[in-house]
Scaffold this active site. Structure first.
Site, PDB file in Angstrom:
ATOM      1  N   HIS A   1      20.440  77.702  23.314  1.00 53.03           N
ATOM      2  CA  HIS A   1      20.271  78.732  23.342  1.00 53.03           C
ATOM      3  C   HIS A   1      19.415  79.434  22.590  1.00 53.03           C
ATOM      4  O   HIS A   1      18.782  80.654  22.940  1.00 53.03           O
ATOM      5  CB  HIS A   1      21.813  79.037  22.634  1.00 53.03           C
TER       6      HIS A   1
ATOM      7  N   ARG B   1      16.739  84.709  36.091  1.00 54.13           N
ATOM      8  CA  ARG B   1      17.362  83.449  36.040  1.00 54.13           C
ATOM      9  C   ARG B   1      18.802  83.652  35.511  1.00 54.13           C
ATOM     10  O   ARG B   1      18.992  83.807  34.355  1.00 54.13           O
ATOM     11  CB  ARG B   1      16.610  82.588  34.963  1.00 54.13           C
TER      12      ARG B   1
ATOM     13  N   ARG C   1      18.063  84.993  41.043  1.00 54.54           N
ATOM     14  CA  ARG C   1      17.937  83.656  41.386  1.00 54.54           C
ATOM     15  C   ARG C   1      19.418  83.119  41.047  1.00 54.54           C
ATOM     16  O   ARG C   1      19.903  83.119  40.080  1.00 54.54           O
ATOM     17  CB  ARG C   1      17.094  82.708  40.639  1.00 54.54           C
TER      18      ARG C   1
ATOM     19  N   GLU D   1      10.659  74.273  45.826  1.00 65.02           N
ATOM     20  CA  GLU D   1      10.566  73.622  44.783  1.00 65.02           C
ATOM     21  C   GLU D   1      10.604  72.024  45.047  1.00 65.02           C
ATOM     22  O   GLU D   1      10.316  71.451  44.250  1.00 65.02           O
ATOM     23  CB  GLU D   1      11.652  73.901  43.645  1.00 65.02           C
TER      24      GLU D   1
ATOM     25  N   ARG E   1       8.850  67.363  33.728  1.00 59.85           N
ATOM     26  CA  ARG E   1       8.362  68.681  32.956  1.00 59.85           C
ATOM     27  C   ARG E   1       9.082  68.724  31.548  1.00 59.85           C
ATOM     28  O   ARG E   1       8.276  69.429  30.713  1.00 59.85           O
ATOM     29  CB  ARG E   1       8.663  69.975  33.827  1.00 59.85           C
TER      30      ARG E   1
ATOM     31  N   CYS F   1       6.519  82.140  41.104  1.00 56.29           N
ATOM     32  CA  CYS F   1       7.268  82.437  39.880  1.00 56.29           C
ATOM     33  C   CYS F   1       7.263  81.087  38.951  1.00 56.29           C
ATOM     34  O   CYS F   1       7.888  81.631  37.875  1.00 56.29           O
ATOM     35  CB  CYS F   1       8.760  82.950  40.196  1.00 56.29           C
TER      36      CYS F   1
END
Ligand code: PEP
Ligand code: MG
Length: 754
Positions: free
Chosen positions: A368, A475, A511, A610, A644, A681
């Protein structure tokens, strides 16, 4: 042995005596020796010893009454060794009638402890960390009763605070005992939000000052605690009745607070601590320390969550005791907030204009705090272990969000160098500010559309500030991640409406939920997966749990009524998945139509590219889509099979490599051939050198973190597209793993500002 006289009198007079010793001056060792003998006398113990932890992790005997004085500073126990090690490891008291028979007992002849059978050891806790152990021993084999254990814990708390504050043991004696922070230090952690910040520490969980540990009047103190508890309870009740949203804790969390606040055990522990002579603040601290130490060993995420709630409750009570209502705390104008971790609403409770930076002991990129810090553009470094124990309120610190470092109490030369770096950044920001209304066009007239990535309402002000031409990636899961319960239909609709309103006609691409992987929600039941990045994440979860996805689509359709709605699906791996997702959109449109609800004026549905599988099925996919967007963060992670989020491998492969660039070139070409609008993006679109390559490959829509817009625009304004294309095309045939150096020379040769 008779029951200790202490229980009869309470540790109050003892605490008073310790305080006098502390204030009395004289060499530190002498004061420490006096302290152990006072404790031994009061507890009617034949032995009292203090062990402190060295930076090496060893526990060293610092003072003793009753054992051989020659053993002081000589007897050292490795971490986990002996009963002392056991107390330190478990961070709980150890109460044994016959210590030598315990399996962990480690015989040290130099101490002369043979004749002593009974043993009571309690941890010296600070910030939930064991910094030492306090022990009493007696010859007779006996079990110390509960009152005695609690008394010794109270004494331990006072001793721990005094040791840590450097009042009992002088700084020189501490040598490498890292308790009292004073020297400059540099800690390296994990980069959570970019940027540089300089300021003074504000501890989110402020420790109680040692001079406020002992109460002068127990009866008055009891009354004070009662009042504060009552005030806190009624405040929680008020919050439960009133509004709650992102700006405050959710109903469920408040319920948990109330449960703890009314918990007899919690209340009684506090009252007992006050009755023993502590101030209410010290009582809160003591009970909190015990909880922290106990919960710290819990691996169960649910229990750890509860610890967070308890911590929060303790903080609230401390604020009430300090006479503060939330938001009224005295805060420096250049505050750097320091916390173990922050809950969904915590960061937003601090005044934005004072908040310069954020340092966390825990935290991950998907936590968060990190999401909110990035949205607010507050530099943030996380995973700084031992951070809070090394800092005091008001300490100067530097937050280096570029290198993921924190400088505690920096030397003047460091401050100077850092100030210069901050000035350069500020100057560049001002330069970008001037470019904000200039369109991004290359020398040879290629127009590039620069969009920004967003995810929270607080991001929206960046639209105007950066001059972004729209939101290329919204997002939507962020709303879910910063909230502590599932956002309902109304909350989702309200956010999407707000976003579309703020965009004022500029395009916004929503998205759909990209959950799973490293983005887990505590309130959403999911199965444990061995390999979540390859698991049921993103659109896979949406298709398997269509109710969740449909609810979101319903909110999006409702929010867009009469306007354009652009929706895209994350991590599509097959054409069939895209079709299935498209069908859900259709079903929801039909649902709305049947009820006569207004629909968007224009609906465009796209896919994110992706998953590498799609690279060989673009011919089938593109004709079905209204647009596509390349998520290079994931695409590259999956192409190179390198997580990642794992620092060991995340930077191992260079996106500026022939395989990645050829993949991007192929996508661009296929999109151009089918006339499908395409954007990029992933984060790389916001880095000038990488964006240069994207422009060279023919991409004309880039969506990036807001901070990237200025630098990328400056690059485009200085670039000749055709020359870039020629240079980069040549490199696609290279056999190296990275062509970064070649691209760097190319931009130098072409005089491109990166
Ligand atoms: C990406 O994968 O590149 C992307 C933009 O999505 P996210 O970073 O949210 O996974
Ligand atoms: Mg992605």
């Amino acid at each position: 042995m008779m029951k200790g006289g202490l229980a009869a009198r309470g540790p109050r007079s003892l605490l008073r005596q310790i305080r006098e010793v502390m204030a009395g001056g004289g060499p530190a060792q002498q004061r420490l020796d006096q302290t152990v003998s006072i404790i031994a006398r009061s507890m009617v113990a034949e032995v009292c010893s203090i062990y402190l932890r060295r930076a090496s992790g060893e526990m060293e005997l610092f003072a003793t009454e009753g054992l051989n004085p020659d053993a002081v500073h000589k007897t050292r126990l490795r971490s986990g060794e002996g009963l002392v090690g056991e107390v330190a490891r478990s961070a709980t008291p150890l109460n044994l009638p016959d210590a030598p028979t315990h399996p962990s007992f480690s015989y040290r002849p130099e101490t002369g402890e043979d004749p002593f059978h009974s043993f009571l050891g309690v941890p010296l806790l600070r910030g939930g960390r064991t910094i030492g152990v306090l022990i009493v021993q007696n010859r007779a084999a006996r079990v110390y009763d509960q009152d005695e254990v609690e008394d010794l814990e109270t004494i331990a708390m006072v001793v721990a605070e005094m040791v840590a504050s450097g009042e009992l043991v002088g700084i020189a004696e501490l040598k490498d005992v890292e308790l009292a922070p004073h020297r400059p230090e540099r800690l390296r952690g994990l980069k959570l939000a970019d940027g540089l910040a300089m300021g003074r520490v504000v501890l989110h969980e402020a420790p109680v000052a040692p001079e406020r540990l002992l109460a002068d009047d127990i009866v008055a103190e009891e009354g004070r605690l009662k009042q504060a508890l009552a005030a806190m309870r009624s405040h929680i009740d008020e919050m439960l009745e009133g509004q709650h949203g992102l700006a405050g804790p959710s109903y469920e969390v408040l319920e948990t607070y109330r449960m703890f606040a009314e918990d007899r055990g919690w209340n009684r522990s506090l009252e007992d601590a006050v009755r023993s002579g502590l101030t209410s603040e010290a009582a809160v601290e003591r009970v909190r320390n015990e909880h922290r130490a106990r919960f710290a060993q819990a691996r169960d995420p649910y229990l750890r969550e509860r610890l967070h709630d308890l911590e929060d409750l303790a903080n609230r009570l401390l604020r009430v005791l300090a006479g503060e209502t939330p938001g009224q705390r005295e805060l420096p104008d250049d505050m750097v907030l320091v916390a173990r971790n922050l809950g969904p609403a915590d960061l937003l409770e601090y005044p934005r204009e004072k908040l310069r930076g954020l340092l966390l002991e825990e935290g991950s990129a998907a936590s968060h705090a990190a999401i909110v810090a990035r949205a607010l553009q507050i530099p943030c470094v996380g995973r700084l272990s031992g951070l809070r124990d090394r800092l005091s309120q008001g300490d100067p610190v530097l937050v280096d969000g570029e290198t993921a470092e924190a400088y505690l109490r920096p030397r003047a030369d460091m401050v100077e160098a850092f100030t210069a770096r901050m000035a350069v950044r500020a100057q560049r920001r001002a330069e970008f500010e001037r470019l904000k209304d200039t369109p991004a066009v290359t020398h040879d007239g290629s127009r590039v559309t620069l969009l920004m990535n967003a995810g929270l309402a607080v991001d929206l002000e960046n639209l105007d500030a950066t001059g972004a031409e729209g939101i290329g990636l919204f997002r939507t899961e962020f709303q879910f991640m910063v909230s502590d319960e599932l956002p309902r239909l109304n909350a989702q609709t309200a956010l999407y409406e707000k976003v579309l309103d703020a965009a004022g006609g500029k395009p916004v691409t929503f998205r759909t939920l990209d959950l799973g992987g490293d983005k887990v929600l505590p309130y959403l039941e999911t199965e444990r997966e061995e390999n979540p990045a390859l698991g049921r994440r993103a659109v896979r979860m949406g298709l398997d749990r269509p109710a969740l996805l449909r609810l979101q689509l319903r909110a999006l359709l409702a929010a867009a009524h009469g306007r354009e709605l652009r929706v895209m699906f994350p991590l599509v791996a097959t054409v069939d998945e895209f079709r299935a997702a498209q069908e859900l959109v259709e079903v929801e449109c039909e649902w709305a139509r049947r009820r006569g609800r207004p629909l968007p004026a224009l609906l465009r549905v796209g896919a994110m590219i992706e998953a590498p599988s799609l690279l060989w099925h673009l011919d089938a996919l593109l004709p079905l889509t209204d647009f596509v967007s390349v998520g290079t963060n994931d695409l590259i992670q999956y192409m190179f099979a390198a997580d990642r989020t794992n620092p060991l491998v995340s930077d191992r492969y260079d996106p500026l490599s022939p395989p990645a660039l050829r993949a991007l070139a192929a996508i661009q070409k296929a999109a151009a051939e089918t006339g499908t609008p395409v954007s990029v993006c992933g984060e790389l679109a916001g880095r000038p050198l990488e964006a240069f390559v994207l422009v060279a490959l023919g991409f004309t829509r880039l969506s990036m973190p807001p901070a990237g817009i200025g630098p990328v625009k400056r690059m485009i304004l200085s670039c000749d597209r055709e020359a870039a294309r020629r240079g980069v095309t040549n490199l696609l045939a290279s056999s190296s793993g990275s062509v970064r150096t070649e691209i760097e020379s190319l931009v130098r040769k072409l005089n491109v500002a990166v």
